[in-house]
Design a protein around this motif. Structure first.
Motif, PDB file in Angstrom:
ATOM      1  N   ASP A   1       0.813  -1.220   0.000  1.00 30.26           N
ATOM      2  CA  ASP A   1       0.000   0.000   0.000  1.00 30.26           C
ATOM      3  C   ASP A   1       0.851   1.276   0.000  1.00 30.26           C
ATOM      4  O   ASP A   1       0.456   2.281  -0.577  1.00 30.26           O
ATOM      5  N   LEU A   2       1.993   1.247   0.680  1.00 28.04           N
ATOM      6  CA  LEU A   2       2.801   2.458   0.840  1.00 28.04           C
ATOM      7  C   LEU A   2       4.124   2.414   0.078  1.00 28.04           C
ATOM      8  O   LEU A   2       4.906   3.355   0.154  1.00 28.04           O
ATOM      9  N   ASP A   3       4.381   1.315  -0.607  1.00 28.47           N
ATOM     10  CA  ASP A   3       5.618   1.170  -1.390  1.00 28.47           C
ATOM     11  C   ASP A   3       6.883   1.362  -0.554  1.00 28.47           C
ATOM     12  O   ASP A   3       7.856   1.966  -1.013  1.00 28.47           O
ATOM     13  N   VAL A   4       6.859   0.859   0.659  1.00 30.40           N
ATOM     14  CA  VAL A   4       8.024   0.977   1.542  1.00 30.40           C
ATOM     15  C   VAL A   4       9.152   0.096   1.015  1.00 30.40           C
ATOM     16  O   VAL A   4       8.946  -1.072   0.695  1.00 30.40           O
ATOM     17  N   GLU A   5      10.325   0.683   0.912  1.00 29.14           N
ATOM     18  CA  GLU A   5      11.522  -0.054   0.504  1.00 29.14           C
ATOM     19  C   GLU A   5      12.356  -0.324   1.749  1.00 29.14           C
ATOM     20  O   GLU A   5      12.079   0.193   2.822  1.00 29.14           O
ATOM     21  N   SER A   6      13.395  -1.105   1.607  1.00 26.76           N
ATOM     22  CA  SER A   6      14.173  -1.544   2.762  1.00 26.76           C
ATOM     23  C   SER A   6      14.761  -0.376   3.553  1.00 26.76           C
ATOM     24  O   SER A   6      14.765  -0.396   4.781  1.00 26.76           O
ATOM     25  N   LEU A   7      15.233   0.653   2.868  1.00 26.73           N
ATOM     26  CA  LEU A   7      15.794   1.804   3.576  1.00 26.73           C
ATOM     27  C   LEU A   7      14.721   2.544   4.367  1.00 26.73           C
ATOM     28  O   LEU A   7      14.957   2.988   5.498  1.00 26.73           O
ATOM     29  N   ASP A   8      13.521   2.655   3.790  1.00 33.96           N
ATOM     30  CA  ASP A   8      12.398   3.275   4.498  1.00 33.96           C
ATOM     31  C   ASP A   8      12.056   2.465   5.751  1.00 33.96           C
ATOM     32  O   ASP A   8      11.754   3.027   6.806  1.00 33.96           O
ATOM     33  N   LEU A   9      12.094   1.157   5.614  1.00 29.33           N
ATOM     34  CA  LEU A   9      11.766   0.286   6.740  1.00 29.33           C
ATOM     35  C   LEU A   9      12.771   0.469   7.872  1.00 29.33           C
ATOM     36  O   LEU A   9      12.391   0.520   9.041  1.00 29.33           O
ATOM     37  N   VAL A  10      14.038   0.598   7.533  1.00 28.89           N
ATOM     38  CA  VAL A  10      15.065   0.833   8.544  1.00 28.89           C
ATOM     39  C   VAL A  10      14.776   2.149   9.272  1.00 28.89           C
ATOM     40  O   VAL A  10      14.843   2.216  10.508  1.00 28.89           O
ATOM     41  N   ASP A  11      14.428   3.184   8.531  1.00 31.38           N
ATOM     42  CA  ASP A  11      14.100   4.473   9.138  1.00 31.38           C
ATOM     43  C   ASP A  11      12.901   4.351  10.077  1.00 31.38           C
ATOM     44  O   ASP A  11      12.888   4.934  11.166  1.00 31.38           O
ATOM     45  N   LEU A  12      11.899   3.603   9.661  1.00 32.28           N
ATOM     46  CA  LEU A  12      10.722   3.401  10.513  1.00 32.28           C
ATOM     47  C   LEU A  12      11.091   2.648  11.787  1.00 32.28           C
ATOM     48  O   LEU A  12      10.671   3.031  12.886  1.00 32.28           O
ATOM     49  N   VAL A  13      11.855   1.583  11.641  1.00 33.55           N
ATOM     50  CA  VAL A  13      12.252   0.783  12.809  1.00 33.55           C
ATOM     51  C   VAL A  13      13.016   1.645  13.812  1.00 33.55           C
ATOM     52  O   VAL A  13      12.749   1.615  15.018  1.00 33.55           O
ATOM     53  N   VAL A  14      13.953   2.439  13.327  1.00 31.86           N
ATOM     54  CA  VAL A  14      14.724   3.325  14.206  1.00 31.86           C
ATOM     55  C   VAL A  14      13.785   4.294  14.922  1.00 31.86           C
ATOM     56  O   VAL A  14      13.905   4.515  16.132  1.00 31.86           O
ATOM     57  N   ALA A  15      12.841   4.861  14.199  1.00 34.15           N
ATOM     58  CA  ALA A  15      11.894   5.807  14.801  1.00 34.15           C
ATOM     59  C   ALA A  15      11.045   5.130  15.880  1.00 34.15           C
ATOM     60  O   ALA A  15      10.834   5.706  16.961  1.00 34.15           O
ATOM     61  N   PHE A  16      10.575   3.910  15.618  1.00 28.95           N
ATOM     62  CA  PHE A  16       9.783   3.186  16.616  1.00 28.95           C
ATOM     63  C   PHE A  16      10.633   2.840  17.836  1.00 28.95           C
ATOM     64  O   PHE A  16      10.178   2.949  18.978  1.00 28.95           O
ATOM     65  N   GLU A  17      11.861   2.400  17.600  1.00 29.65           N
ATOM     66  CA  GLU A  17      12.750   2.044  18.714  1.00 29.65           C
ATOM     67  C   GLU A  17      13.027   3.256  19.595  1.00 29.65           C
ATOM     68  O   GLU A  17      13.032   3.137  20.826  1.00 29.65           O
ATOM     69  N   GLU A  18      13.252   4.401  18.982  1.00 27.24           N
ATOM     70  CA  GLU A  18      13.525   5.608  19.760  1.00 27.24           C
ATOM     71  C   GLU A  18      12.292   6.068  20.523  1.00 27.24           C
ATOM     72  O   GLU A  18      12.374   6.414  21.698  1.00 27.24           O
ATOM     73  N   LYS A  19      11.150   6.062  19.883  1.00 26.54           N
ATOM     74  CA  LYS A  19       9.911   6.535  20.507  1.00 26.54           C
ATOM     75  C   LYS A  19       9.516   5.667  21.695  1.00 26.54           C
ATOM     76  O   LYS A  19       9.140   6.155  22.746  1.00 26.54           O
ATOM     77  N   TYR A  20       9.590   4.352  21.512  1.00 28.16           N
ATOM     78  CA  TYR A  20       9.079   3.431  22.533  1.00 28.16           C
ATOM     79  C   TYR A  20      10.167   2.774  23.368  1.00 28.16           C
ATOM     80  O   TYR A  20       9.864   1.952  24.233  1.00 28.16           O
TER      81      TYR A  20
END
Length: 80
Positions: free
Chosen positions: A34-53
């Protein structure tokens, strides 16, 4: 933390990191199809979730985080 609060925060992070329209995000939104997330985008998301939570998302778990619901459920399972 309440599930609904985590859901809204996760959606907010996805909007910020991927620069997508938050009105289109639902729990069933798939990151890749749905969002066309690529591997680099996924890494950015994971880092953001790890930092937030303040959680560590294991590499072996990342492949299972396919939808917004998957992410929320994973974060909730870490007792945030």
């Amino acid at each position: 933390m309440e599930r609904e609060q985590v859901l809204e925060e996760v959606k907010g992070i996805i909007v910020d990191v991927l620069e997508v329209d938050g009105n289109e995000l639902t729990e069933s939104t798939n990151l890749v199809s749905d969002l066309d997330v690529e591997s680099l985008d996924l890494v950015d998301l994971v880092v953001a979730f790890e930092e937030k939570y303040e959680v560590k998302i294991l590499d072996k778990d990342i492949k299972n985080l396919q939808t917004v619901k998957d992410i929320v459920d994973y974060i909730m399972s870490k007792n945030v």
